[in-house]
Motif scaffolding. Structure first.
Motif, PDB file in Angstrom:
ATOM      1  N   GLN A  96      -0.963  -5.972 -16.502  1.00 21.36           N
ATOM      2  CA  GLN A  96       0.374  -5.447 -16.778  1.00 21.36           C
ATOM      3  C   GLN A  96       1.327  -5.694 -15.611  1.00 21.36           C
ATOM      4  OE1 GLN A  96       1.469  -4.149 -19.812  1.00 21.36           O
ATOM      5  NE2 GLN A  96       3.400  -4.530 -18.769  1.00 21.36           N
ATOM      6  N   VAL A  97       0.864  -5.482 -14.403  1.00 24.56           N
ATOM      7  CA  VAL A  97       1.711  -5.720 -13.230  1.00 24.56           C
ATOM      8  C   VAL A  97       2.085  -7.199 -13.154  1.00 24.56           C
ATOM      9  CG1 VAL A  97       1.744  -5.752 -10.703  1.00 24.56           C
ATOM     10  CG2 VAL A  97       0.913  -3.732 -11.911  1.00 24.56           C
ATOM     11  N   ALA A  98       1.135  -8.086 -13.392  1.00 30.42           N
ATOM     12  CA  ALA A  98       1.431  -9.526 -13.367  1.00 30.42           C
ATOM     13  C   ALA A  98       2.485  -9.863 -14.415  1.00 30.42           C
ATOM     14  CB  ALA A  98       0.159 -10.331 -13.594  1.00 30.42           C
ATOM     15  N   LYS A  99       2.349  -9.271 -15.588  1.00 32.01           N
ATOM     16  CA  LYS A  99       3.325  -9.506 -16.653  1.00 32.01           C
ATOM     17  C   LYS A  99       4.700  -8.967 -16.254  1.00 32.01           C
ATOM     18  CE  LYS A  99       4.226  -8.462 -21.487  1.00 32.01           C
ATOM     19  NZ  LYS A  99       3.800  -7.679 -22.646  1.00 32.01           N
ATOM     20  N   ASP A 100       4.732  -7.750 -15.714  1.00 37.70           N
ATOM     21  CA  ASP A 100       5.994  -7.121 -15.320  1.00 37.70           C
ATOM     22  C   ASP A 100       6.692  -7.880 -14.194  1.00 37.70           C
ATOM     23  OD1 ASP A 100       5.478  -5.180 -17.220  1.00 37.70           O
ATOM     24  OD2 ASP A 100       4.935  -3.620 -15.756  1.00 37.70           O
ATOM     25  N   MET A 101       5.908  -8.493 -13.312  1.00 34.73           N
ATOM     26  CA  MET A 101       6.497  -9.233 -12.197  1.00 34.73           C
ATOM     27  C   MET A 101       7.189 -10.504 -12.665  1.00 34.73           C
ATOM     28  SD  MET A 101       3.826  -8.716  -9.101  1.00 34.73           S
ATOM     29  CE  MET A 101       4.902  -9.471  -7.900  1.00 34.73           C
TER      30      MET A 101
END
Length: 114
Positions: A13-18
């Motif tokens: 999720q963090v990778a996607k949000d970044m």
């Protein structure tokens, strides 16, 4: 299902949000390597030093002006330590003590991956 996120879920999720292609590439590289290292049908999973080989295989040659290039993967640049850290977190998400031990056993710049 308890509805709680796993470390893998959070990392994805963090990778996607970044919304950063480099981060997404490194995260996917690590997740693919965990899958390969834990799939009993894959040769890597049968290796005695599976974690060492997994990290080294995610590396690229890095010319530092010395007589021989080194493989970035167990050294400290982020491009090697990020997928290595993710690899250990996801592979050993059910037992962080084993993750810490495996990280130390691989060697290289294990403090960067901690």
């Amino acid at each position: 299902d308890s509805g709680e996120l796993t470390p893998k879920d959070v990392i994805e999720q963090v990778a996607k949000d970044m919304n950063d292609s480099w981060i997404s590439e490194k995260v996917q590289q690590a997740l693919d390597k965990v899958e390969e290292a834990t799939d009993p049908k894959k040769a890597l999973s049968k290796e005695e030093f599976v974690d060492d080989l997994a990290l080294t295989s995610m590396a690229r040659l890095w010319d530092v002006g010395k007589s021989e290039p080194i493989k970035v993967g167990k050294a400290s640049p982020t491009e090697g330590t990020l997928p290595g850290s993710i690899y250990f977190i996801v592979k050993y998400m059910d037992n962080m003590e084993l993750a810490f031990q495996a990280n130390a056993m691989v060697g290289g710049d294990n403090a960067s991956r901690s």
